[in-house]
Design an enzyme around this catalytic site. Structure first.
Site, PDB file in Angstrom:
ATOM      1  CB  CYS A 174     -46.681 -16.589  58.285  1.00 32.17           C
ATOM      2  SG  CYS A 174     -48.028 -17.164  59.319  1.00 32.17           S
ATOM      3  N   GLY A 214     -45.968 -16.679  49.758  1.00 29.67           N
ATOM      4  CA  GLY A 214     -47.086 -15.805  50.091  1.00 29.67           C
ATOM      5  C   GLY A 214     -47.671 -16.285  51.402  1.00 29.67           C
TER       6      GLY A 214
END
Ligand code: UDX
Length: 457
Positions: free
Chosen positions: A283, A280
């Site tokens: 980025c 998660g």
């Protein structure tokens, strides 16, 4: 990945070096760290941002997010007078020689594409307010082809008669290790440089280069693609091991042992083979989606479908953990008391952007569970995103009276917790280790009913 607090070694510079003035546009996770690191490397630096809250906080020596080691360096360089912050982008643009673009490129609300508004606005603000020859250096993660477009923008708005170059120099820092990654990068990629701009950037990065950091010079599109490809590869590696973890589960094998064995092959390596709740953060998810979108636009459909699978496997991990929780609660979580340990997308950060942990906590809440969350650093950011969940201030408070505990972010303090003491606080000692990092035997010996992903029941 562990959250051992390795504070990065810093540079022993005491005098401003070179006389190069540096402006950093955007003072989020990337920009604030970059500005502070540039001061640490000896330059005079201004950090510019349109958000007065960020600028006021940084100017007062307060980093507006949790990043180990950054507060100390910020304070140090506010005192050396090498570093200042402003909301006056025009002043920063007129003052500096080298202008780093470090603003965000979030996912668009209505598609997988990256939203380039902030990059365009920052580049326009810089170029139109230049008062002397300048180098604009893009660091933000952008779809391939963006830098070329920005060159046209610069040519349009920069004052006539100035020599202005725009190059790309992607950033690879990891949250939680951002200071070390910025001061001691594992590579420096310079895209679209001339002899002049390459020499200038080699001066800016003289410290890391002297340490042996390799410099890769290339064209603009290659530089843009290096960054997204690196993130896509890391995401693929995680989804690979997560897909294999389902095979392990079905076959009665243990994915953690399997990953260790795979990792001994130097061609594979052990890093990013931790099966669990998946990736998660700000980025990886949005970068693989933006690359998927751009690959489709460019007709590279196989790359797009590979990344689609990576994304689907990753999102499916959240469902798998949810299913484990429902099974552990006997078929429904309705009215069950559930303690969630972890809210950040990974340890050593308070970042909850696209956090798998919070996502699972919210999904349990939606199904009628009474969910209490504890995270050592991300409690406040989590509460802002999901105010309807309950938040505890300690592991004990989170676990007390629960029917089920989920470990969703692998903070060291969860891994080192006294399993026996915690078991006695619960109504029923059941734990799901969604990051594969707990000592399963120790928890079972302490009386816990233990389950995880990719491990035999
Ligand atoms: C990433 C890249 O690593 C970095 O180079 C780039 O500049 C920005 O994106 P970051 O988002 O800080 O950095 O996190 P990273 O450490 O890469 O972890 C990403 C996610 O993958 C986390 O949610 C983490 O929990 C997860 N992960 C990581 C796994 O699920 N398994 C692993 O084995 C490793």
């Amino acid at each position: 990945m562990t959250d051992d607090l390795e504070l990065p070694s810093t540079w022993p510079t005491t005098e401003p070096s070179g006389g190069i003035r540096i402006a950093v546009f955007g003072t989020g996770y990337l920009g604030a760290t970059h500005a502070v690191a540039m001061a640490e490397l000896g330059f005079e630096v201004v950090g510019a941002d349109t958000d007065p809250h960020k600028v006021d906080a940084l100017a007062a020596g307060k980093v507006p997010f949790f990043e180990p080691g950054l507060d100390e360096l910020l304070e140090k360089h506010l005192l050396t007078d090498r570093l200042r912050f402003t909301t006056d982008l025009a002043e920063a643009a007129g003052w500096a020689d080298v202008h780093f673009v470090c603003v965000g490129t979030p996912q668009q609300k209505t598609s997988h594409a990256a939203d380039l508004r902030f990059v365009e606005a920052a580049t326009r603000a810089i170029a139109s307010n230049l008062t002397k020859d300048a180098l604009i250096v893009g660091k933000s993660t952008v779809p391939v082809g963006t830098a070329e477009q920005l060159r046209h923008l610069v040519a349009e708005v920069a004052p006539a008669g100035l020599h202005v170059e725009l190059v790309w120099n992607p950033e690879f820092l990891r949250e939680g290790k951002a200071v070390g990654d910025t001061l001691h990068p594992d590579r420096i990629v310079l895209g679209g440089t001339t002899a002049h701009s390459e020499a200038l950037l080699r001066e800016v990065y003289a410290g890391p280069i002297a340490e042996g950091t390799p410099v890769v010079t290339c064209d603009l599109p290659t530089a843009e693609l290096v960054k997204v490809s690196a993130n896509a590869f890391l995401a693929t590696k995680i989804s690979f091991i997560n897909a294999i973890s389902a095979v392990c589960e079905a076959a009665g094998a243990d994915v953690t042992v399997l990953a260790d064995a795979l990792g001994h092959d130097v061609r594979i390596g052990r890093q990013f083979l931790d099966a669990g709740l998946g990736f998660g953060g700000g980025c990886l998810p949005k970068d693989i989606r933006a690359l998927m979108h751009r690959s489709t636009e460019l007709g590279a459909h196989r790359a797009a479908s590979l990344l689609q699978q990576v994304d689907e496997i990753n999102m499916g991990q959240r469902e798998r953990v949810l299913d484990l929780a429902i099974t552990a609660c006997g078929g429904s979580v309705l009215n069950r008391r559930i303690g969630v340990l972890g809210a950040a997308f990974k340890p050593l950060t308070d970042d909850v952007r696209d956090s798998p942990a919070l996502n699972v906590a919210a999904a349990l809440h939606l199904r009628g569970a009474q969910v209490t969350v504890f995270d050592p650093e991300a409690g406040d950011t989590a509460r802002r995103s999901f105010p309807t969940l309950s938040y505890a201030t300690s592991i004990e408070e989170c676990v007390e009276g629960t029917d089920l505990v989920l470990v969703l972010t692998e903070w060291d303090q969860f891994l080192m917790a006294d399993a026996g003491r915690l078991a006695r606080l619960t109504s029923a000692p059941r734990v799901i280790d969604a990051r594969g990092k707990l000592d399963a035997r120790a928890w079972r010996d302490a009386g816990w009913e233990f389950s995880g992903l990719g491990r035999a029941a």
